[in-house]
Motif scaffolding. Structure first.
Motif, mmCIF file in Angstrom:
data_model
loop_
_atom_site.group_PDB
_atom_site.id
_atom_site.type_symbol
_atom_site.label_atom_id
_atom_site.label_comp_id
_atom_site.label_asym_id
_atom_site.label_seq_id
_atom_site.Cartn_x
_atom_site.Cartn_y
_atom_site.Cartn_z
ATOM 1 N N LEU A 79 0.856 -1.179 0.000
ATOM 2 C CA LEU A 79 0.000 0.000 0.000
ATOM 3 C C LEU A 79 0.891 1.228 0.000
ATOM 4 N N LYS A 80 0.529 2.204 -0.819
ATOM 5 C CA LYS A 80 1.308 3.437 -0.909
ATOM 6 C C LYS A 80 0.348 4.614 -0.919
ATOM 7 N N VAL A 81 0.615 5.592 -0.052
ATOM 8 C CA VAL A 81 -0.181 6.819 -0.013
ATOM 9 C C VAL A 81 0.787 7.989 0.009
ATOM 10 N N HIS A 82 0.965 8.630 -1.132
ATOM 11 C CA HIS A 82 1.854 9.788 -1.237
ATOM 12 C C HIS A 82 1.016 11.062 -1.290
ATOM 13 N N THR A 83 1.420 12.045 -0.504
ATOM 14 C CA THR A 83 0.714 13.322 -0.456
ATOM 15 C C THR A 83 1.708 14.431 -0.746
ATOM 16 N N GLY A 84 1.534 15.094 -1.880
ATOM 17 C CA GLY A 84 2.411 16.202 -2.232
ATOM 18 C C GLY A 84 2.011 17.460 -1.485
ATOM 19 N N HIS A 85 3.007 18.268 -1.146
ATOM 20 C CA HIS A 85 2.761 19.538 -0.465
ATOM 21 C C HIS A 85 3.180 20.683 -1.392
ATOM 22 N N GLN A 86 3.929 21.631 -0.874
ATOM 23 C CA GLN A 86 4.288 22.803 -1.661
ATOM 24 C C GLN A 86 5.132 22.415 -2.881
ATOM 25 N N HIS A 87 4.914 23.140 -3.962
ATOM 26 C CA HIS A 87 5.617 22.884 -5.215
ATOM 27 C C HIS A 87 5.906 24.225 -5.871
ATOM 28 N N VAL A 88 7.170 24.502 -6.124
ATOM 29 C CA VAL A 88 7.564 25.753 -6.779
ATOM 30 C C VAL A 88 8.312 25.428 -8.063
ATOM 31 N N VAL A 89 8.141 26.287 -9.065
ATOM 32 C CA VAL A 89 8.723 26.060 -10.385
ATOM 33 C C VAL A 89 9.405 27.330 -10.861
ATOM 34 N N ASP A 90 10.582 27.183 -11.425
ATOM 35 C CA ASP A 90 11.318 28.284 -12.045
ATOM 36 C C ASP A 90 11.259 28.074 -13.551
ATOM 37 N N LEU A 91 10.501 28.933 -14.229
ATOM 38 C CA LEU A 91 10.311 28.809 -15.677
ATOM 39 C C LEU A 91 10.436 30.186 -16.313
ATOM 40 N N ALA A 92 11.402 30.336 -17.195
ATOM 41 C CA ALA A 92 11.605 31.617 -17.867
ATOM 42 C C ALA A 92 10.642 31.752 -19.045
ATOM 43 N N LEU A 93 10.388 32.985 -19.444
ATOM 44 C CA LEU A 93 9.542 33.235 -20.604
ATOM 45 C C LEU A 93 10.120 32.545 -21.840
ATOM 46 N N GLY A 94 9.277 31.789 -22.530
ATOM 47 C CA GLY A 94 9.698 31.151 -23.767
ATOM 48 C C GLY A 94 10.552 29.912 -23.599
ATOM 49 N N ALA A 95 10.813 29.497 -22.370
ATOM 50 C CA ALA A 95 11.707 28.358 -22.135
ATOM 51 C C ALA A 95 10.992 27.027 -22.361
ATOM 52 N N THR A 96 11.758 26.021 -22.730
ATOM 53 C CA THR A 96 11.239 24.661 -22.862
ATOM 54 C C THR A 96 11.857 23.725 -21.824
ATOM 55 N N VAL A 97 12.593 24.302 -20.878
ATOM 56 C CA VAL A 97 13.109 23.564 -19.723
ATOM 57 C C VAL A 97 12.793 24.378 -18.479
ATOM 58 N N ALA A 98 12.631 23.681 -17.355
ATOM 59 C CA ALA A 98 12.298 24.346 -16.101
ATOM 60 C C ALA A 98 12.848 23.521 -14.949
ATOM 61 N N ALA A 99 12.913 24.143 -13.781
ATOM 62 C CA ALA A 99 13.356 23.457 -12.564
ATOM 63 C C ALA A 99 12.289 23.616 -11.501
ATOM 64 N N GLY A 100 12.223 22.651 -10.588
ATOM 65 C CA GLY A 100 11.219 22.723 -9.540
ATOM 66 C C GLY A 100 11.631 21.968 -8.295
ATOM 67 N N VAL A 101 10.947 22.284 -7.206
ATOM 68 C CA VAL A 101 11.114 21.576 -5.934
ATOM 69 C C VAL A 101 9.731 21.267 -5.399
ATOM 70 N N GLN A 102 9.558 20.032 -4.924
ATOM 71 C CA GLN A 102 8.304 19.655 -4.278
ATOM 72 C C GLN A 102 8.618 18.903 -3.001
ATOM 73 N N MET A 103 7.863 19.221 -1.946
ATOM 74 C CA MET A 103 7.954 18.505 -0.681
ATOM 75 C C MET A 103 6.738 17.599 -0.551
ATOM 76 N N GLY A 104 6.833 16.565 0.290
ATOM 77 C CA GLY A 104 5.687 15.690 0.465
ATOM 78 C C GLY A 104 5.891 14.687 1.591
ATOM 79 N N HIS A 105 4.833 13.920 1.850
ATOM 80 C CA HIS A 105 4.858 12.844 2.839
ATOM 81 C C HIS A 105 4.363 11.549 2.201
ATOM 82 N N GLY A 106 4.846 10.453 2.725
ATOM 83 C CA GLY A 106 4.399 9.152 2.245
ATOM 84 C C GLY A 106 4.050 8.236 3.405
#
Length: 200
Positions: free
Chosen positions: A87-114
């Motif tokens: 059994l697996k129960v994953h719950t995502g919390h805050q998620h932030v993304v760094d995406l520049a105008l016109g970009a096709t790549v991005a970076a992000g961080v997400q926290m969570g509990h399982g």
């Protein structure tokens, strides 16, 4: 690619010339958030058919010092995880993304509990994903995911597991160091300053 913390809450003025670019950026951000949101749903549902295609063909997944590369290896890795936990129960919390105008790549961080069932034991974890995303033929996909733990413990031993660095304690395995926050450059810098200020 690293998340630029100072850039995630920038709100540049939208003018007539850049309006379309800003609209596209908003659409892309929502697509990335949908990607990250569907990931734990598919993991918890044992849906390998739809999970693995969320990664680019050359994607890498980093966990506990191991790197799994490409969709074939990722398929094997996730299949092993799905067999391990009943059994697996994953719950995502805050998620932030760094995406520049016109970009096709991005970076992000997400926290969570399982919350997971391993054999006859319930285990709980707090985790952090450091991500790189890439837009491929109109779809945002994971190009890189790095999973690091703040703690990982059986429910019964959680109180004893939160002290010290060795907070990753899987049943039947030797305890190992937690990666977060100790591996983060900001935490290391804070700790160095704090040590310098400590009285002799």
């Amino acid at each position: 690619m690293m998340l630029d913390i100072g850039n995630v809450n920038v709100s540049p003025r939208v003018d007539a010339e850049s309006e379309r670019q800003h609209l596209q950026r908003m659409v892309d951000l929502e697509a990335i958030r949908q990607l990250v949101a569907i990931y734990p749903i598919l993991v918890d549902s044992n849906d390998l058919e739809h999970l693995v295609p969320l990664f680019t063909e050359d994607a890498t997944f980093h966990r506990a010092g191991h790197v799994h590369s490409g969709r074939e290896e990722l398929h094997q890795f996730f299949a092993q995880i799905m067999r391990m936990y009943s059994l697996k129960v994953h719950t995502g919390h805050q998620h932030v993304v760094d995406l520049a105008l016109g970009a096709t790549v991005a970076a992000g961080v997400q926290m969570g509990h399982g919350e997971l069932q391993l054999a006859d034991q319930r285990v709980v974890a707090a985790y952090r994903y450091d991500d790189e995303y890439r837009c491929v033929e109109g779809r945002w996909l994971f190009a890189r995911r790095q999973l690091r733990y703040q703690y990982f413990s059986t429910h019964d031993q959680l109180g004893q597991s939160l002290a010290g660095r060795q907070r990753v304690r899987l049943p039947g395995a030797e305890p190992r160091d937690a990666e977060v926050p100790e591996e983060l450059p900001s935490y290391q810098a804070w700790l160095a300053v704090d040590v310098e200020r400590a009285p002799l």
